[in-house]
Design a protein around this motif. Sequence first.
Motif, PDB file in Angstrom:
ATOM      1  N   GLY A 166     149.204 -38.558 -39.744  1.00  0.00           N
ATOM      2  CA  GLY A 166     148.563 -37.983 -40.911  1.00  0.00           C
ATOM      3  C   GLY A 166     147.168 -37.451 -40.680  1.00  0.00           C
ATOM      4  N   LYS A 167     146.598 -37.683 -39.497  1.00  0.00           N
ATOM      5  CA  LYS A 167     145.274 -37.159 -39.191  1.00  0.00           C
ATOM      6  C   LYS A 167     145.377 -35.699 -38.744  1.00  0.00           C
ATOM      7  N   SER A 168     144.270 -34.983 -38.869  1.00  0.00           N
ATOM      8  CA  SER A 168     144.226 -33.580 -38.447  1.00  0.00           C
ATOM      9  C   SER A 168     143.862 -33.492 -36.971  1.00  0.00           C
ATOM     10  N   TYR A 169     144.583 -32.632 -36.256  1.00  0.00           N
ATOM     11  CA  TYR A 169     144.368 -32.474 -34.819  1.00  0.00           C
ATOM     12  C   TYR A 169     144.357 -31.000 -34.435  1.00  0.00           C
ATOM     13  N   ILE A 170     143.642 -30.713 -33.366  1.00  0.00           N
ATOM     14  CA  ILE A 170     143.823 -29.468 -32.633  1.00  0.00           C
ATOM     15  C   ILE A 170     144.785 -29.774 -31.494  1.00  0.00           C
ATOM     16  N   LEU A 171     145.874 -29.033 -31.436  1.00  0.00           N
ATOM     17  CA  LEU A 171     146.841 -29.181 -30.356  1.00  0.00           C
ATOM     18  C   LEU A 171     146.808 -27.922 -29.497  1.00  0.00           C
ATOM     19  N   VAL A 172     146.689 -28.102 -28.207  1.00  0.00           N
ATOM     20  CA  VAL A 172     146.802 -26.987 -27.268  1.00  0.00           C
ATOM     21  C   VAL A 172     148.214 -27.062 -26.709  1.00  0.00           C
ATOM     22  N   ASP A 176     152.951 -22.334 -28.691  1.00  0.00           N
ATOM     23  CA  ASP A 176     152.262 -21.840 -29.884  1.00  0.00           C
ATOM     24  C   ASP A 176     150.762 -21.656 -29.694  1.00  0.00           C
ATOM     25  N   GLY A 177     150.247 -21.956 -28.509  1.00  0.00           N
ATOM     26  CA  GLY A 177     148.815 -21.815 -28.275  1.00  0.00           C
ATOM     27  C   GLY A 177     148.024 -22.923 -28.943  1.00  0.00           C
ATOM     28  N   ILE A 178     146.866 -22.571 -29.492  1.00  0.00           N
ATOM     29  CA  ILE A 178     145.993 -23.549 -30.146  1.00  0.00           C
ATOM     30  C   ILE A 178     146.381 -23.653 -31.616  1.00  0.00           C
ATOM     31  N   VAL A 179     146.720 -24.867 -32.047  1.00  0.00           N
ATOM     32  CA  VAL A 179     147.241 -25.100 -33.390  1.00  0.00           C
ATOM     33  C   VAL A 179     146.395 -26.174 -34.073  1.00  0.00           C
ATOM     34  N   PHE A 180     146.082 -25.953 -35.346  1.00  0.00           N
ATOM     35  CA  PHE A 180     145.327 -26.911 -36.155  1.00  0.00           C
ATOM     36  C   PHE A 180     146.229 -27.407 -37.277  1.00  0.00           C
ATOM     37  N   LYS A 181     146.655 -28.679 -37.209  1.00  0.00           N
ATOM     38  CA  LYS A 181     147.596 -29.231 -38.184  1.00  0.00           C
ATOM     39  C   LYS A 181     147.379 -30.733 -38.348  1.00  0.00           C
ATOM     40  N   ARG A 182     147.995 -31.268 -39.400  1.00  0.00           N
ATOM     41  CA  ARG A 182     148.179 -32.715 -39.487  1.00  0.00           C
ATOM     42  C   ARG A 182     149.423 -33.066 -38.669  1.00  0.00           C
ATOM     43  N   VAL A 183     149.357 -34.188 -37.970  1.00  0.00           N
ATOM     44  CA  VAL A 183     150.422 -34.514 -37.023  1.00  0.00           C
ATOM     45  C   VAL A 183     151.032 -35.867 -37.360  1.00  0.00           C
ATOM     46  N   PHE A 184     152.373 -35.921 -37.241  1.00  0.00           N
ATOM     47  CA  PHE A 184     153.115 -37.157 -37.456  1.00  0.00           C
ATOM     48  C   PHE A 184     154.058 -37.383 -36.280  1.00  0.00           C
ATOM     49  N   GLN A 185     154.172 -38.650 -35.894  1.00  0.00           N
ATOM     50  CA  GLN A 185     155.123 -39.047 -34.856  1.00  0.00           C
ATOM     51  C   GLN A 185     155.675 -40.419 -35.230  1.00  0.00           C
ATOM     52  N   PHE A 186     157.004 -40.584 -35.118  1.00  0.00           N
ATOM     53  CA  PHE A 186     157.620 -41.833 -35.528  1.00  0.00           C
ATOM     54  C   PHE A 186     158.389 -42.466 -34.373  1.00  0.00           C
ATOM     55  N   THR A 192     159.354 -36.001 -30.499  1.00  0.00           N
ATOM     56  CA  THR A 192     159.154 -34.915 -31.459  1.00  0.00           C
ATOM     57  C   THR A 192     157.909 -35.162 -32.300  1.00  0.00           C
ATOM     58  N   LEU A 193     157.148 -34.106 -32.547  1.00  0.00           N
ATOM     59  CA  LEU A 193     155.986 -34.177 -33.427  1.00  0.00           C
ATOM     60  C   LEU A 193     156.229 -33.293 -34.642  1.00  0.00           C
ATOM     61  N   LEU A 194     155.852 -33.791 -35.798  1.00  0.00           N
ATOM     62  CA  LEU A 194     155.909 -32.998 -37.027  1.00  0.00           C
ATOM     63  C   LEU A 194     154.518 -32.460 -37.317  1.00  0.00           C
ATOM     64  N   LEU A 195     154.399 -31.149 -37.479  1.00  0.00           N
ATOM     65  CA  LEU A 195     153.122 -30.506 -37.775  1.00  0.00           C
ATOM     66  C   LEU A 195     153.130 -30.030 -39.220  1.00  0.00           C
ATOM     67  N   VAL A 196     152.132 -30.465 -39.988  1.00  0.00           N
ATOM     68  CA  VAL A 196     152.089 -30.202 -41.426  1.00  0.00           C
ATOM     69  C   VAL A 196     150.775 -29.514 -41.783  1.00  0.00           C
ATOM     70  N   SER A 197     150.862 -28.462 -42.584  1.00  0.00           N
ATOM     71  CA  SER A 197     149.682 -27.742 -43.061  1.00  0.00           C
ATOM     72  C   SER A 197     149.186 -28.355 -44.364  1.00  0.00           C
ATOM     73  N   ASP A 198     147.875 -28.316 -44.585  1.00  0.00           N
ATOM     74  CA  ASP A 198     147.332 -28.742 -45.873  1.00  0.00           C
ATOM     75  C   ASP A 198     147.655 -27.721 -46.961  1.00  0.00           C
ATOM     76  N   ASN A 199     147.818 -26.479 -46.586  1.00  0.00           N
ATOM     77  CA  ASN A 199     148.219 -25.428 -47.520  1.00  0.00           C
ATOM     78  C   ASN A 199     149.742 -25.462 -47.639  1.00  0.00           C
ATOM     79  N   GLN A 243     159.098 -35.321 -42.895  1.00  0.00           N
ATOM     80  CA  GLN A 243     159.444 -35.718 -41.530  1.00  0.00           C
ATOM     81  C   GLN A 243     160.931 -36.026 -41.416  1.00  0.00           C
ATOM     82  N   LEU A 244     161.424 -36.829 -42.331  1.00  0.00           N
ATOM     83  CA  LEU A 244     162.824 -37.240 -42.270  1.00  0.00           C
ATOM     84  C   LEU A 244     163.758 -36.053 -42.464  1.00  0.00           C
ATOM     85  N   VAL A 245     163.421 -35.188 -43.427  1.00  0.00           N
ATOM     86  CA  VAL A 245     164.265 -34.019 -43.686  1.00  0.00           C
ATOM     87  C   VAL A 245     164.280 -33.089 -42.483  1.00  0.00           C
TER      88      VAL A 245
END
Length: 251
Positions: A166-172, A176-186, A192-199, A243-245
């Motif tokens: 649920g924290k925001s990360y910069i992922l290189v 997809d290059g440089i990505v700014f998202k909230r990240v989830f991993q279970f 697998t990582l789930l990337l979620v936008s605040d928008n 994430q589950l869906v």
Amino acid sequence: MSFVNKNLRYLRQQRGWTQKELADQLDVKQPVVGAYEEERAVPPLFTLMRIATLFDLSLDALVQDDLSKPTQKKKQVAKREVLAITVDSNDRENIELIPQKAAAGYLSGYQDPEYISELPKISMPMLPRNRTHRAFEIQGESMLPIQPGSIVFGEYVESLQDLKNGKSYILVTKQDGIVFKRVFQFKEHKETLLLVSDNRVYEPYTIKASEVMELWLVHSFYSKSLPDSIQSTSPLADQLALQLVTLHKKK
């Protein structure tokens, strides 16, 4: 003590430019340059970055060093095999800035100390000195209310095992290059990582954990404009459901 006003005059004179010519380069009016040089005003951060780029300097050198005197060349060190950094004359790690226009080059040069040394530098005294930080200029509106063109500051994360849901990360990333998202991993889907936008206009999506080359935990940002309105982020329950869906669709 800041030398930025003195340095601006010195750098302009070294190039043989008038105040008007420098103003044209910085996209400001000539009286503004005059105010900077006469210490009646201090350039804002975005103007400082333009000056640093124009004269091929780090922000630290532009602000903190008297450029009219000989200065010691900053050394380069490799802190880890996978992370290249630079240090200042006091052996403290610099904070490199990756502007939008440098994002593509960063994907191939992020492990190259020589490439990293050429990036603009930002000084942020309030950040912990015992950790590695980097600054990224973001684009797009997927993380509103953080505006496009804002600069986010990230702390280096050595392993995906240290990821906080649920924290925001910069992922290189490789694809997809440089990505700014909230990240989830279970636990049941570590690969697998789930990337979620605040928008919420932007749908969440998944990437393979193996695609991530660098991970930076975002804890602060700088913007030259205030958001028009505050848009609430998705509740944690919504994120877990997404994430589950999403993972279910991948099966």
